[in-house]
Motif scaffolding. Structure first.
Motif, PDB file in Angstrom:
ATOM      1  N   GLN A 133       7.464   9.076  -4.821  1.00 28.01           N
ATOM      2  CA  GLN A 133       7.165   7.662  -4.616  1.00 28.01           C
ATOM      3  C   GLN A 133       8.409   6.806  -4.817  1.00 28.01           C
ATOM      4  OE1 GLN A 133       3.708   6.240  -4.264  1.00 28.01           O
ATOM      5  NE2 GLN A 133       4.886   4.450  -3.655  1.00 28.01           N
ATOM      6  N   ARG A 181      -2.869  12.292   4.407  1.00 28.53           N
ATOM      7  CA  ARG A 181      -1.910  13.087   3.649  1.00 28.53           C
ATOM      8  C   ARG A 181      -1.749  14.443   4.330  1.00 28.53           C
ATOM      9  NH1 ARG A 181      -4.381  16.960   0.440  1.00 28.53           N
ATOM     10  NH2 ARG A 181      -6.653  16.734   0.207  1.00 28.53           N
ATOM     11  N   ASP A 185       0.318   9.513  -2.085  1.00 32.32           N
ATOM     12  CA  ASP A 185       0.986  10.455  -1.187  1.00 32.32           C
ATOM     13  C   ASP A 185       0.561  10.329   0.275  1.00 32.32           C
ATOM     14  OD1 ASP A 185      -1.571  11.400  -1.426  1.00 32.32           O
ATOM     15  OD2 ASP A 185      -1.031  13.425  -2.086  1.00 32.32           O
TER      16      ASP A 185
END
Length: 224
Positions: free
Chosen positions: A52, A144, A69
């Protein structure tokens, strides 16, 4: 020679990281290599770090950041692509698009009479109209990947799925932050050190090659 090749590759990657240290949503890369003993070294691959980045307040009309994510979906002429760069804006027709003009997928449009737009953490988009009412515009989906390291980088902060990444999985479990963008996750100090060390490595290996050539020349002169 293999040491020079590896050093130049590390220089390349570190320089690209440094150049994109202020690019929203950019993910840094690292070169992985292994020692082959008397046979030198080899590049095993370049891995992208999908950690991140910092969330930064942005005053754009439609700035978004993913906290988690997930990846935004965008539609391009080559098909659906994915990005973490959330510096979106509303174009002349009301569509929410990237800086390259690619619309979010699925497409959303802001009505011209909207006074303001808001997005909640689950991606629900709504507009406040001139009559004081609120209108739901749709939902921003994030996906994701089982192996984000397998995504193909296409430039312009766009990524394409591959057999290695697997398909995008809906319901990423990430939250969306409206009015912010995710900054680059580049560790500038670390990459500056990598530039210095890699440059020194290349110079040392070049010096070794020059020494070998000079020594070989002297031996040939003596034999002659």
């Amino acid at each position: 020679l293999s040491g020079i090749h590896a050093g130049l590759r590390r220089l390349d990657v570190a320089a690209n990281n440094v150049a994109n240290s202020t690019t929203p949503g950019f993910k840094s890369s690292r070169v992985h290599q292994s020692n082959l003993g008397s046979r030198g070294t080899q590049i095993d691959g370049v891995q992208v770090a999908y950690t991140q980045g910092p969330l930064e307040i942005d005053d754009g009309r439609f700035s978004l950041a993913v906290d988690g994510d997930g990846f935004f979906r965008v539609q391009t002429p080559d098909g659906e692509r994915f990005t973490r760069a959330g510096a979106f804006h509303v174009d002349g027709s009301g569509k929410i698009v990237t800086s390259q003009g690619y619309p979010l997928s699925p497409g959303l449009a802001v009505p011209p009479e909207a006074l303001s737009v808001s997005v909640d953490a689950q991606g629900q988009v709504s507009a406040r109209l001139a009559n004081g009412q609120s209108q739901a515009l749709g939902t921003i989906d994030v996906v994701r990947f089982a192996n984000p390291g397998g995504l193909i980088q296409e430039g312009g902060s766009l990524l394409a799925e591959s057999a290695s990444s697997g398909p995008g999985i809906p319901g990423a479990g990430s939250s969306i932050v409206f009015g912010a963008v995710e900054g680059s996750n580049v560790d500038l100090a670390d990459d500056m050190v990598s530039l210095i060390v890699s440059s020194a490595t290349v110079k040392a290996n070049l010096a070794a090659l020059r020494t070998k050539e000079e020594t070989l020349g002297e031996i040939l002169d003596l034999r002659g």
